[in-house]
Design an enzyme around this catalytic site. Structure first.
Site, mmCIF file in Angstrom:
data_model
loop_
_atom_site.group_PDB
_atom_site.id
_atom_site.type_symbol
_atom_site.label_atom_id
_atom_site.label_comp_id
_atom_site.label_asym_id
_atom_site.label_seq_id
_atom_site.Cartn_x
_atom_site.Cartn_y
_atom_site.Cartn_z
ATOM 1 N N ASP A 171 0.386 5.982 8.835
ATOM 2 C CA ASP A 171 0.258 6.310 7.481
ATOM 3 C C ASP A 171 0.315 4.678 7.033
ATOM 4 O O ASP A 171 0.058 4.582 5.975
ATOM 5 C CB ASP A 171 1.611 6.914 7.152
ATOM 6 C CG ASP A 171 1.682 6.942 5.582
ATOM 7 O OD1 ASP A 171 0.844 7.665 5.025
ATOM 8 O OD2 ASP A 171 2.640 6.718 4.758
ATOM 9 N N HIS A 174 -0.764 5.431 3.495
ATOM 10 C CA HIS A 174 0.276 5.095 2.951
ATOM 11 C C HIS A 174 0.842 6.154 1.872
ATOM 12 O O HIS A 174 1.129 5.868 0.732
ATOM 13 C CB HIS A 174 0.380 3.786 2.275
ATOM 14 C CG HIS A 174 1.710 2.972 2.395
ATOM 15 N ND1 HIS A 174 2.136 1.526 2.917
ATOM 16 C CD2 HIS A 174 3.018 3.581 2.303
ATOM 17 C CE1 HIS A 174 3.121 1.388 2.913
ATOM 18 N NE2 HIS A 174 3.964 2.557 2.522
HETATM 19 P P1 NAD Z 1 16.879 1.460 6.970
HETATM 20 O O1 NAD Z 1 17.167 0.139 6.667
HETATM 21 O O2 NAD Z 1 17.737 2.444 6.696
HETATM 22 O O3 NAD Z 1 16.627 1.698 8.682
HETATM 23 C C1 NAD Z 1 16.085 0.509 9.439
HETATM 24 C C2 NAD Z 1 16.549 0.788 10.911
HETATM 25 O O4 NAD Z 1 15.725 -0.313 11.728
HETATM 26 C C3 NAD Z 1 17.904 0.128 11.004
HETATM 27 O O5 NAD Z 1 18.891 0.990 11.490
HETATM 28 C C4 NAD Z 1 17.830 -1.138 11.733
HETATM 29 O O6 NAD Z 1 19.011 -1.719 12.514
HETATM 30 C C5 NAD Z 1 16.543 -0.721 12.717
HETATM 31 N N1 NAD Z 1 16.186 -2.009 13.240
HETATM 32 C C6 NAD Z 1 15.676 -3.315 12.737
HETATM 33 N N2 NAD Z 1 15.222 -3.897 13.905
HETATM 34 C C7 NAD Z 1 14.915 -3.346 14.623
HETATM 35 C C8 NAD Z 1 14.276 -3.286 15.777
HETATM 36 N N3 NAD Z 1 13.877 -4.678 16.323
HETATM 37 N N4 NAD Z 1 14.207 -2.267 16.912
HETATM 38 C C9 NAD Z 1 14.551 -1.066 16.216
HETATM 39 N N5 NAD Z 1 15.162 -1.061 15.332
HETATM 40 C C10 NAD Z 1 15.343 -2.000 14.390
HETATM 41 O O7 NAD Z 1 15.456 1.605 6.490
HETATM 42 P P2 NAD Z 1 14.584 3.294 6.540
HETATM 43 O O8 NAD Z 1 14.901 3.625 5.004
HETATM 44 O O9 NAD Z 1 15.029 4.069 7.603
HETATM 45 O O10 NAD Z 1 13.030 2.865 6.412
HETATM 46 C C11 NAD Z 1 12.598 2.500 7.740
HETATM 47 C C12 NAD Z 1 11.215 1.654 7.225
HETATM 48 O O11 NAD Z 1 10.145 2.799 6.688
HETATM 49 C C13 NAD Z 1 11.112 0.793 6.118
HETATM 50 O O12 NAD Z 1 11.362 -0.640 6.561
HETATM 51 C C14 NAD Z 1 9.929 0.668 5.650
HETATM 52 O O13 NAD Z 1 8.863 -0.116 6.292
HETATM 53 C C15 NAD Z 1 9.115 2.251 5.851
HETATM 54 N N6 NAD Z 1 9.032 3.050 4.691
HETATM 55 C C16 NAD Z 1 7.731 3.666 4.702
HETATM 56 C C17 NAD Z 1 7.099 4.301 3.864
HETATM 57 C C18 NAD Z 1 5.835 4.961 3.750
HETATM 58 O O14 NAD Z 1 5.802 5.699 2.698
HETATM 59 N N7 NAD Z 1 4.946 5.088 4.802
HETATM 60 C C19 NAD Z 1 8.242 4.645 2.748
HETATM 61 C C20 NAD Z 1 9.521 4.325 2.885
HETATM 62 C C21 NAD Z 1 9.941 3.272 3.937
#
Ligand code: NAD
Length: 331
Positions: A259, A296
């Site tokens: 995505d 996206h």
């Molecule tokens: P979040 O902050 O709740 O969770 C992220 C998790 O990743 C945390 O538990 C963190 O400890 C972990 N993390 C950090 N570094 C890491 C590593 N090296 N290896 C493994 N895990 C690691 O964030 P979320 O709300 O779950 O969102 C995750 C990601 O999704 C966001 O950072 C964003 O980039 C992406 N996102 C994409 C869309 C989309 O439309 N495609 C929309 C929203 C968010």
């Protein structure tokens, strides 16, 4: 307070107008992306509102500060495209929408898995064309398969709830493991090496940081099970696209669902349907029958965009009234 909203699309304007409240007459919508050449549009505005593919790096922060901007309000969770340190130095508060609907993104990731596996996109086209042959549409049971989840934050945890309904085994990797949750859900935390070696499907739900840039690289691909499915709904640069293309050509990567894409900033959210796309890597990806790309859109549900608008205005209100916000991005 006057707010310059960049990268405005119809849905942004509609969702923001519906939730603007006292900010209704304070909004200026710009179609343009925020970047070094467009930052000047923020002149006479106190805040800018930007999105995932806007450039809010050092140069832009400096230009915004010179124009008197005091707040950068990101209408997304990720802030990898913002130089937060520079913003702090220049007295600009950066706020974001940390959670608007983890369900939207987790459900989209599941949609990519089911579509790639059962080839809904191909069968839809075939049946409409009067072709009812099943060759090439063979899938596999998700039941009993091992799913590797990298990042067990808000979205990763919702995703685990969804796949547990299929009877999948879940391996997870996160530098901050949530052991109580894992025990309750029957999830096993593993090293990346174990996760790569044992997973049939690998889902990326971690943020883009210096530590996760190209987390899926040549070395990682070579340690995966032959025929693995990789799903990325997080941020494009988590994947070294050339490494994955090599994996697809060698048959190590059996399915790829994206995505997000490393160089999506030049493509996504715009219409290039009557132009020649110049990004050869992206075009090469499109040639594989086992690659599925959405632009996206994982976040794009009614509930999510309502929450994004509500939280953005609440963040602006908090900074206006108290100088900071519960959703301020720490330096
Ligand atoms: P979040 O902050 O709740 O969770 C992220 C998790 O990743 C945390 O538990 C963190 O400890 C972990 N993390 C950090 N570094 C890491 C590593 N090296 N290896 C493994 N895990 C690691 O964030 P979320 O709300 O779950 O969102 C995750 C990601 O999704 C966001 O950072 C964003 O980039 C992406 N996102 C994409 C869309 C989309 O439309 N495609 C929309 C929203 C968010």
């Amino acid at each position: 307070m006057r707010i310059a909203v960049f990268s405005t699309k119809k849905w942004v304007r509609e969702s923001f107008d519906a939730k603007a409240g006292e900010f209704a007459s304070a909004l200026t919508y710009f179609d343009a992306k925020l970047g070094p050449d467009t930052a000047v549009l923020a002149r006479e505005h106190d805040a800018v509102c930007a999105f995932v593919n806007d450039d809010v790096g050092t140069e832009v922060i400096d230009k915004l500060a010179d124009e008197g901007v005091k707040i950068v309000a990101m209408r997304c969770a990720g802030f990898n495209n913002v130089d937060v340190k520079r913003a702090t130095e220049r007295g600009i508060a950066v706020v974001r929408v940390p959670a608007y609907s983890p369900y939207a993104v987790a459900e989209h990731a599941l949609g990519l898995i089911l579509t790639l596996n059962r080839r809904f996109h191909r069968s839809y086209a075939r049946v409409r064309d009067g072709n009812f042959v099943l060759d090439g549409l063979l899938g596999f049971d998700l039941h009993g398969k091992t799913i590797g989840v990298i990042g067990t934050g808000r979205i990763g945890r919702v995703f685990v709830d969804l796949v547990s309904g299929f009877g999948c085994r879940v391996l997870a990797h996160d530098p901050y493991p949530n052991e109580a949750w894992a025990t309750e859900k029957g999830v096993t935390y593993a090293t990346l090496e174990q996760l790569y070696a044992e997973s049939d499907i690998i889902n990326l739900h971690c943020p883009l940081t210096h530590g996760t840039y190209h987390i899926i690289n040549t070395y990682a691909v070579r340690s995966m099970k032959k025929g693995v499915m990789i799903i990325n709904t997080s941020r494009g640069p988590l994947i070294d696209t050339d490494a994955v293309i090599d994996g697809l050509k060698k048959g190590i990567v059996g399915y790829l669902g994206l995505d997000v894409y490393e160089e999506e900033g030049d493509l996504f959210f715009e219409d290039f349907s009557d132009q020649v796309i110049q990004d050869d890597t992206f075009v090469r990806l499109q040639t594989f029958p086992n690659v599925l790309i959405t632009a996206h859109q994982a976040f794009f549900t009614r509930e999510a965009i309502e929450n994004i608008a509500e939280t953005t205005f609440q963040n602006l209100r908090e900074v206006r009234d108290s100088g900071t916000s519960q959703n301020a991005v720490p330096e």
